[in-house]
Write an enzyme that holds these catalytic residues in place. Structure first.
Site, short mmCIF file in Angstrom:
data_model
loop_
_atom_site.label_atom_id
_atom_site.label_comp_id
_atom_site.label_asym_id
_atom_site.label_seq_id
_atom_site.Cartn_x
_atom_site.Cartn_y
_atom_site.Cartn_z
N GLU A 141 -5.52 -8.26 -1.54
CA GLU A 141 -6.58 -8.00 0.07
C GLU A 141 -7.72 -7.47 -0.62
O GLU A 141 -8.06 -6.74 -1.31
CB GLU A 141 -5.61 -6.86 0.79
CG GLU A 141 -4.36 -7.33 1.34
CD GLU A 141 -4.00 -6.26 2.49
OE1 GLU A 141 -4.71 -5.53 3.05
OE2 GLU A 141 -2.75 -5.96 2.47
N GLU A 197 0.83 -1.29 -0.09
CA GLU A 197 0.09 0.16 -0.06
C GLU A 197 0.88 1.31 0.04
O GLU A 197 0.77 2.09 0.77
CB GLU A 197 -0.88 -0.02 1.15
CG GLU A 197 -2.07 -1.04 1.15
CD GLU A 197 -3.23 -0.99 2.19
OE1 GLU A 197 -2.75 -0.43 2.97
OE2 GLU A 197 -4.21 -1.55 1.95
C1 BG6 Z 1 -4.64 -2.91 4.63
C2 BG6 Z 1 -3.28 -3.36 5.10
O1 BG6 Z 1 -4.69 -1.53 4.56
O2 BG6 Z 1 -5.90 -3.44 5.22
C3 BG6 Z 1 -3.37 -4.35 6.25
O3 BG6 Z 1 -2.48 -3.88 4.19
C4 BG6 Z 1 -4.60 -4.27 6.97
O4 BG6 Z 1 -2.21 -4.55 7.01
C5 BG6 Z 1 -5.88 -4.28 6.20
O5 BG6 Z 1 -4.65 -5.11 8.17
C6 BG6 Z 1 -7.24 -4.12 6.97
O6 BG6 Z 1 -7.08 -3.08 7.80
P1 BG6 Z 1 -7.51 -3.17 9.25
O7 BG6 Z 1 -7.00 -1.76 9.68
O8 BG6 Z 1 -8.58 -3.50 9.44
O9 BG6 Z 1 -6.62 -4.13 9.73
#
Ligand code: BG6
Length: 479
Positions: free
Chosen positions: A377, A176
């Site tokens: 993701e 990211e």
């Molecule tokens: C992304 C990241 O922003 O979202 C992860 O690459 C992160 O590391 C994921 O865990 C979900 O976000 P959060 O804040 O709910 O953990």
């Protein structure tokens, strides 16, 4: 015929600091996340300059994957994973980031992780830097604002490529990376927080430093990619962008123009550099508006051109609206912000759920770059309830993922070259934005709670069996 191509790589994604724990085992040094306390969506986590004795630091134990990875990878294999996206803790190899040689204990740990993946026929995909860097480099160089980090990162990354080029084919440089375009990426992405203690979202913002730091990451990333291409031609490298789709709130041309500008600055700025190998022409106005005067050293532009990526990877969780109307209601997000879209529902953490936005984003990416794409993701952070018999009925997670997989199938039908999907996260882990455990993403439940208690036992949620079926049918049976 399946809507997903044969050989489509299904799997899951995690990051080292959110799962491993063992934060000081075997000589490991403290990283930026190790200096971050717990938090919630109302009370942001804090970064501290030293470890406070009575304070909870969720990454210190995390889910103790360091001691349990064999059990966890076996569970991923049971779901049928073809690929597992994971990251390396820089500080497990180079505790301060400045050592000349890596610690053998750290390398041996990852030797065992990769061997375990291979034993289960799972292809590892490795992120070199996932919101993790030695805290020492923050103290000494103000993080990536220091140009020294390019060489230090290059040493770390090439040591990994030299050691693991036979076990790992897919590499992502920075997770990211575009979060550094906004203030919220200051601490987690570029570590520009020298001497700062306090909520991570309130760190004093200096765009000059932040964009200079980002430039150093671009050069470091490109140098690593060029090294990998030259020495190990079979390897493939990707960028990684947090893709938050931005729609104009209305058809008022002022909203449309603003949405275009925000999309360019937030979503495309980094990928234009990493895919095309040069700063886009609109960088001039982006810098001018923020008073940034980038310092480029001789050779930087050549380095960017020589180290472009082979594929595009993205995280996708939400979309926003953009409007010139400053009074519009604001929606919540992780590292991005925007206006509320009245057509969308939100997660318990206020993130707007928008599967169509994923199809839209994939088409936009493909249209802009025509290189293979990975969704590395996507997932739903939610509170899970454990029934008296131990079962967990997470129908909401299944519904979220089903809709996003449908959206990916739609994008493939539109002609997008999509290669794989690694949802976040196959197992419950520490939340990156808030440090919480109760914000769960996993198909596998971990008995660990916000106050740090729990047995760390693993168990299968309903979504575990659902995803197993999705993989077994190559995305045909979505339930
Ligand atoms: C992304 C990241 O922003 O979202 C992860 O690459 C992160 O590391 C994921 O865990 C979900 O976000 P959060 O804040 O709910 O953990």
């Amino acid at each position: 015929m399946s809507r997903f191509p044969e050989g489509f790589l299904w799997g899951g994604a995690t990051s080292a600091n959110q799962i491993e724990g063992a934060w000081d085992v075997g000589g490991k040094g403290p990283s930026v996340p190790d200096m971050c306390t717990d938090g919630t969506k109302e009370h942001p986590k804090r970064i501290t300059t030293s470890i406070e004795p009575e304070t909870l630091y969720p990454t210190h134990e995390a889910i103790d994957y360091y001691h349990r990875f064999e059990e966890d990878i076996a569970l991923f294999a049971e779901m049928g994973f073809k690929v597992y996206r994971m990251s390396i803790n820089w500080t497990r190899l180079f505790p301060t980031g400045e050592e000349e040689v890596p610690m053998e204990s750290g390398l041996e740990f990852y030797d065992r992780v990769f061997a375990c993946c291979r034993a289960h026929n799972i292809e590892p995909m490795v992120t070199l830097s996932h919101y993790e860097m030695p805290y020492h480099l923050v103290e000494k160089y103000n993080g990536w604002a220091g140009r020294e980090l390019i060489d230090l990162f290059f040493r770390y990354a090439t040591c990994l490529l030299d050691r693991y080029h036979e076990s790992v084919r897919y590499w992502l440089t920075f997770n990211e990376i575009n979060t550094a375009v906004n203030r919220l990426g200051c601490v987690m992405q570029v570590g520009c927080a020298k001497g700062y203690e306090g909520p991570i979202n309130e760190v004093p913002d200096r765009p000059q430093e932040r964009f200079q730091a980002l430039h150093h990451q671009f050069v470091a990333s490109a140098r690593v990619v060029a090294y990998g291409h030259e020495h190990y031609p079979g390897l493939q490298f990707g960028n990684m962008v947090s893709m938050a789709v931005m729609y104009p709130l209305t058809c008022n041309p002022a909203d449309v123009l603003l949405a275009q500008r925000r999309t360019r600055n937030s979503s495309w700025f980094c990928s234009d550099v990493q895919v095309r190998g040069t700063y886009p022409s609109y960088a001039r106005s982006l810098f001018a508006e923020r008073g940034v005067e980038l310092v480029l050293e001789p050779g930087d532009e050549e380095a960017l051109r020589a180290g472009t990526v082979d594929f595009f990877s993205l995280s996708y969780y939400m979309s926003f609206c953009v409007t010139a109307d400053t009074g519009a209601a604001r929606a919540k997000g992780n590292f991005a912000v925007g206006a509320v879209n009245p057509y969308l529902k939100t997660s318990e953490w206020g993130w707007q759920i928008d599967p169509d936005g994923l199809r839209y984003a994939l088409n936009e990416i493909w249209g802009r770059y025509q290189i293979p794409i990975w969704v590395v993701e996507n997932g739903l952070g939610a509170v899970d309830k454990v029934e008296p018999d131990g079962s967990i009925h997470d129908a909401y997670r299944i519904e979220y993922l089903r809709a996003h997989i449908e959206a990916m199938a739609g994008a493939i039908e539109d002609g997008v070259d999509l290669r794989g999907f690694t949802p976040w996260a196959p197992i419950d882990l520490v939340s990156a934005s808030t440090g919480e455990m109760r914000k769960r993403y996993g198909f596998v439940y971990v008995d660990k709670h916000d106050d740090g208690t729990g047995t760390l036992a693993r168990s299968r949620k309903d979504s575990f069996y659902w995803y197993q079926r999705v993989i077994a049918t190559n995305g045909e049976e979505l339930g």
